[in-house]
Design an enzyme around this catalytic site. Structure first.
Site, PDB file in Angstrom:
ATOM      1  N   ILE A  93       0.874  -1.198  -0.005  1.00  0.00           N
ATOM      2  CA  ILE A  93      -0.113   0.027   0.072  1.00  0.00           C
ATOM      3  C   ILE A  93       1.001   1.064  -0.033  1.00  0.00           C
ATOM      4  O   ILE A  93       1.882   1.242   0.738  1.00  0.00           O
ATOM      5  CB  ILE A  93      -0.844  -0.050   1.005  1.00  0.00           C
ATOM      6  CG1 ILE A  93      -2.142   1.313   1.133  1.00  0.00           C
ATOM      7  CG2 ILE A  93      -0.148   0.100   2.589  1.00  0.00           C
ATOM      8  CD1 ILE A  93      -2.954   1.080   2.306  1.00  0.00           C
ATOM      9  N   SER A  94       0.684   2.342  -0.838  1.00  0.00           N
ATOM     10  CA  SER A  94       1.371   3.182  -0.889  1.00  0.00           C
ATOM     11  C   SER A  94       1.472   4.256   0.120  1.00  0.00           C
ATOM     12  O   SER A  94       0.655   4.181   1.152  1.00  0.00           O
ATOM     13  CB  SER A  94       1.077   4.364  -1.977  1.00  0.00           C
ATOM     14  OG  SER A  94       1.032   3.734  -3.392  1.00  0.00           O
TER      15      SER A  94
END
Length: 250
Positions: A93-94
């Site tokens: 997940i960024s």
């Protein structure tokens, strides 16, 4: 979402260090979610990010979400750190700052229809859904697509549709799109995505020959279908997989 992190220059890093120190002090008086967003705001002010309506819209949409809802249970203790986190299947997940930057660059209006390539956890799709009319998102790792779909349904995001498949092909039967966002590094911009971008639309995509040679590009298509590209800055993403890796360089 598969982004690793935003890479800044030395001067930006020095300024950012001071900003993050201030943010760290603020954590003692803020809940973790508020502290995370405070860090994102400070990074935006310390960098080259335009402090316009679209930036503030992105922050507002993120503030309404709980990032912990989108990470595996063993990562929830770290959910409010401004850093990428593993979500399984060698994906991440960024970090929240990258999510805010990419979202703001799309300049989303309430009537927009958005295509996302690389659903990952579903977090970026949820941010987009808070700003746009309709979001379609494609994930090549089928178990991730299923998990993201279930998460988004549980959180009542009824304007997001998830499809498992190769993002190189986009989502033709939903085109054209007002904006397209790609959350994996690719050696070139897939032509199908350019074809599916509406005249006047914007695409945000990391492009480079490899992991250490990627730039985040803002791609715009004029009303007369002229395509222009602008580098926003160096980034590091995991690879865009599928057909794009088997296509010859042009």
């Amino acid at each position: 979402m598969k982004a690793f992190r935003w890479m800044g220059g030395l001067a930006a890093a020095i300024v950012l260090f001071g900003a993050l120190a201030a943010a760290s002090n603020a954590e003692t008086s803020q809940d973790p979610r508020a502290a995370m967003m405070h860090k994102v705001e400070l990074r935006g002010k310390s960098g080259r990010i335009k402090q316009d309506r679209y930036w503030h819209d992105a922050l507002a949409a993120m503030t309404k979400l709980d990032r912990a809802d989108f990470v595996p249970s063993d990562q929830r203790i770290s959910a409010y750190r401004d850093t990428p986190l593993p979500i399984g299947f060698e994906q991440t997940i960024s970090d929240p700052f990258v999510v805010a930057v990419m979202t703001s660059l799309l300049r989303i209006e309430k009537s927009d229809r958005i295509l996302e390539i690389g659903t990952g956890s579903g977090y970026q799709a949820a941010v987009l859904a808070g700003l746009a009319l309709d979001v379609r998102t494609v994930e090549i790792v089928e178990p991730l697509a299923q998990r993201a779909s279930e998460t988004l349904a549980r959180l009542c995001f009824d304007n997001v549709t998830v499809r498992a498949g190769d993002g190189y092909d986009g989502w033709p039967d939903g085109a054209p799109y007002d904006a397209i966002i790609v959350t994996a590094g690719t050696p070139r911009i897939p032509q199908p995505l350019l074809d599916q971008l509406k005249p006047g639309g914007r695409m945000v995509i990391p492009v480079g020959k490899g992991f250490w040679d990627e730039q985040l590009f803002l791609v715009t298509k004029s009303r007369k279908n002229k395509v222009t590209q602008k580098s926003i800055g160096p980034v590091m993403f995991v690879d865009f997989t599928g057909k794009v890796r088997g296509q010859p360089q042009r």
